[in-house]
Design an enzyme around this catalytic site. Structure first.
Site, mmCIF file in Angstrom:
data_model
loop_
_atom_site.group_PDB
_atom_site.id
_atom_site.type_symbol
_atom_site.label_atom_id
_atom_site.label_comp_id
_atom_site.label_asym_id
_atom_site.label_seq_id
_atom_site.Cartn_x
_atom_site.Cartn_y
_atom_site.Cartn_z
ATOM 1 N N ASP A 295 0.862 -1.171 0.000
ATOM 2 C CA ASP A 295 0.000 0.000 0.000
ATOM 3 C C ASP A 295 0.905 1.231 0.000
ATOM 4 O OD1 ASP A 295 -2.149 1.691 -0.021
ATOM 5 O OD2 ASP A 295 -3.221 0.726 1.610
HETATM 6 C C1 NOJ Z 1 -4.018 3.950 0.119
HETATM 7 C C2 NOJ Z 1 -5.190 3.019 0.221
HETATM 8 O O1 NOJ Z 1 -5.146 2.315 1.439
HETATM 9 C C3 NOJ Z 1 -5.291 2.031 -0.925
HETATM 10 O O2 NOJ Z 1 -6.480 1.314 -0.796
HETATM 11 C C4 NOJ Z 1 -5.207 2.740 -2.228
HETATM 12 O O3 NOJ Z 1 -5.359 1.838 -3.278
HETATM 13 C C5 NOJ Z 1 -3.862 3.460 -2.296
HETATM 14 N N1 NOJ Z 1 -3.796 4.443 -1.235
HETATM 15 C C6 NOJ Z 1 -3.624 4.143 -3.632
HETATM 16 O O4 NOJ Z 1 -4.406 5.254 -3.746
#
Ligand code: NOJ
Length: 762
Positions: A295
């Site tokens: 993430d």
């Molecule tokens: C953080 C989020 O937790 C995740 O779900 C998302 O895909 C990413 N950012 C990218 O934006």
């Protein structure tokens, strides 16, 4: 345009890649062929280029999280030219995608194309309901269709990878991201995970209108302590195996091409660095052959967790544990080459990650044509297409849950009624889009007011009553809630006095749920509760329409307001869907997929809880599992949802009393539409395994069917329970089935009392 016809700077590059891409392995089956191509390409790559494939950069705009260090546009550009970037996120639009792809393909030594990822969560431009709402439809076909539409729109702007579906099971309404999942149940969650993966990926990943999907967040992000975003998780092994992991397994079985790991830790190990989850379970036991993306900066965040002392250690831990791609963390790109060169990380770890990433690039067909998603005229004709709006309306109607309908206040009459519509959310065209709508245009939802205005033969007066928010709102901003200004109360109360029916649209703003939007109070925000009570004094005929991204604690409303409709945030077609339900042009059929608590103190609350040693008040004293200041039961249970018609259940049968563990138990029940409208019912089947070597939940959903019944019609619904449904995971992660007594329940909610028993013997 074929990749082989693109004018490249290096003739050698053309020859090598065309050779790998087309001719050499033409006789093999497509999987083996891809493996061979990947191996050949890997042999040509330097270590720096390999590590580059493991690097995912955000585009040059739109940040969805804090950037650990300055990642300047110039630096990213330089890295693209060197072939040090494997994928980009949030670069979107045919023109931009083509421009960035061109740098990778034409200016880097090997010209390896990029994957373009984006958070396509519940649509791109045309927005379907938030995923939690969609799950309340229990309509797998419609859910798949919604993901399909999202993929068609997103792929038309150059994208080929989505960071969805979120398959986190969640039981805590304080957590803002419950809006992004499918609720609290692992069985339903698994079915929905499959439907969404299928919708995004279609049957052919190499088609230019499909996206590679990502099951996220692996794992247990939905169990963060106290519902506070990015917090730690402390769950038992049994919950991990039986509740958290099944939807991920379902997504892997449905061939999801990537998995995103989660921000949380489990048992003291941040999951980005968890070998147990990523290598042993996901890539080992489950044989997942896609890749794991971190993430946002979560590899770098291993330092903040106090697990890695610096970036070097973070890179070592995450790569060894099986995190294949570093999202905007700058850790792999800075440290991995050194770690391999000094022998700390084996090159085979890098090779394995790179192969997984390259494999997807081949599967997507990017080596044959890196610009296959880049077609301006398709982009223009696809976005906001009327067919997509129709699909969004269809699932929006199906997502609405009728929680309560005393005195049959609904459906509204189509003429001759004086209706007062009250609530700032009723005229909102932005909030119903939810918080995950980064690509969509502001104010593009049909408001409830606009929807209701189409029913012209009633008199409709609108008063907002009170502002929910004050100040400008934007994606990364938090909304400022109005806590003081009641100046519009009197006008709303006057309008209510004069009306036959009052429709009040209250709830949360779209930016009050979603990532980083945890709440400690889950009642109606701001001054809305007070407004509701004041209007109630003026007119008790209230239909309360809720707009929200999480279950709300609305005990007062349940006690006083005759009719309550859960309308979530329904996306682009919100107003049309709500109006059609209110006026009876669509008979509501949704059922809750997350339990509604009476108050925040009951959270986490869920239907498939364990009995405890003291489940009931056996001796008439205080020493049993309860609260002294609240009921322990939910306000609205999982699976609950009413219709304008009524359904009766009868002739409930099981084809025996005793079964061998390998037998299939057959259950049937007759469902009759006994009311005055045609309608749909979600017929649900639950089991209870009465005694287990690991204690079993009091109820577990093991089957459901969405059935359409005309007035007076009866249908027989059949379920089959085999050992895959009767067993569970032990604490070693093995799936076992135990002999013993079971109960089966069928009905229209998890609270159904229709039950039968059977015994499993060895
Ligand atoms: C953080 C989020 O937790 C995740 O779900 C998302 O895909 C990413 N950012 C990218 O934006």
């Amino acid at each position: 345009m074929s990749f082989c016809t693109i004018p490249l700077k290096s003739t050698i590059k053309i020859l090598i890649l065309c050779f790998i891409s087309n001719s050499l392995y033409s006789q093999m089956n497509s999987n083996d062929l891809i493996d061979k191509k990947v191996d050949s390409l890997l042999n040509l790559m330097t270590l720096e280029e390999k590590v580059g494939q493991m690097n995912l950069y955000n585009g040059f705009w739109d940040v969805t999280g804090p950037v650990p260090q300055e990642g300047s546009a110039e630096q990213k550009y330089e890295h693209l030219k060197k072939g040090w970037v494997g994928a980009m996120l949030s670069v979107r639009g045919v023109e931009q995608v083509r421009e960035v792809q061109k740098v990778a393909v034409e200016e880097s030594r090997l010209g390896i194309p990029l994957i373009f990822g984006f958070d396509v969560i519940h649509g791109y431009k045309t927005l379907s309901p938030i995923p939690l709402a969609e799950s309340c439809s229990w309509d797998l076909e419609a859910i798949e269709k919604s993901a399909r539409v999202a993929a068609i729109e997103a792929s038309s702007v150059g994208l080929n990878w989505t960071f969805a579906p979120m398959v986190d099971i969640s039981r805590d309404a304080r957590w803002g991201r419950v809006m992004e999942g499918a609720g609290e149940d692992p069985f339903l969650g698994s079915q929905i995970a499959k439907a969404r993966v299928k919708g995004f990926q279609g049957d052919d990943l190499s088609a230019n209108n499909t996206l590679a999907a990502t099951a996220k967040h692996f794992a247990a992000y939905g169990f963060i302590e106290a519902g506070r975003e990015y917090n730690s998780v402390d769950i038992g092994t049994s919950t991990l195996y039986n509740t958290v992991l099944p939807p991920f397994k379902a997504a892997v079985d449905a061939n999801v091409r990537s998995v995103m790991n989660s921000f949380n830790e489990i048992n003291g190990i941040p999951v980005t660095a968890s070998k147990f989850l990523q290598r042993d379970i996901l890539k080992g036991k489950w044989n997942f052959n896609g890749f794991v993306v971190s993430d946002w900066a979560s590899i770098w965040e291993l330092i903040n967790w106090g697990h890695a002392k610096d970036k070097r250690e973070a890179a070592k831990l995450a790569s060894t544990a099986g995190s294949d791609m570093d999202m905007e963390g700058y850790v792999y790109i800075e440290e991995l080459v050194k770690l391999v060169n000094d022998g700390t990380v084996k090159e085979s770890i890098v090779d394995d990650a790179v192969k997984r990433i390259l494999r997807l690039k081949y599967e997507l067909g990017l080596f044959d044509n890196p610009y296959k998603y880049c077609n301006e005229s398709r982009e223009k004709s696809t976005l906001y297409h009327k067919d997509h709006q129709e699909a969004a309306l269809d699932i929006a109607k199906k997502s609405i849950v009728l929680l309560k309908n005393e005195n049959n206040l609904l459906p509204l009459k189509k003429e001759g009624q004086k209706i007062a519509l009250i609530g700032a959310l009723a005229s909102e065209k932005n909030s119903p889009l939810g918080s995950w709508r980064i690509a969509s245009d502001d104010n593009t939802a049909i408001s409830v007011l606009e929807g209701m205005q189409q029913y012209k033969d009633n008199s409709l007066v609108y008063e907002k009553g009170v502002d929910l928010t004050i100040g400008k709102t934007h994606f990364v901003e938090e909304v400022v809630i109005n806590e003081t200004d009641k100046s519009n109360f009197p006008k709303a109360i006057e309008a209510a006095k004069d009306a036959d029916v009052v429709v009040m649209v209250l709830g949360e703003h779209g930016f009050q749920s979603g990532e980083a939007r945890s709440r400690t109070q889950i009642d109606l925000p701001g001054l809305q509760q007070e407004l509701l009570e004041e209007v109630y004094k003026a007119n008790k005929n209230i239909v309360l329409v809720l707009n929200n991204g999480r279950p709300l604690a609305i005990e007062w409303a349940d006690k006083h307001i005759p009719t309550i409709v859960e309308a979530w945030q329904l996306g682009s077609q919100t107003g049309n869907a709500v109006a059609q339900v209110l006026y009876g042009d669509y008979n509501p059929s949704g059922k809750l997929t997350m339990t509604f608590p009476r108050n925040v103190g009951q959270v986490p609350i869920y239907y498939n809880y364990k009995s405890t040693g003291r489940p009931i008040n056996r001796e008439g004293n205080v020493f049993w599992s309860h609260y002294i200041d609240s009921e322990r039961t939910p306000l609205y249970a999982f699976g609950h949802g009413l219709s304008y018609t009524s359904f009766e259940y009868g002739n409930f049968k099981i084809n025996g009393k005793t079964f061998n563990i390998n037998d299939t138990v057959e259950v049937s029940v007759d469902v009759t539409n006994s009311g005055n409208y045609n309608g749909k019912e979600v017929v649900q089947l639950y089991i209870r395994d009465l005694f287990g070597s690991i204690t079993r939940p009091v109820r577990e959903l093991k089957g459901f069917e969405l059935v359409e019944l005309k007035k007076g019609e009866t249908k027989t619904i059949q379920f089959k329970l085999d050992k895959s449904l009767l067993g569970f995971y032990n604490n070693e992660g093995e799936f076992i089935v135990e002999a013993g007594d079971f109960k089966v329940f069928v009905g229209g909610s998890s609270m159904t009392t229709l039950e039968k028993s059977f015994e499993l013997i060895e």
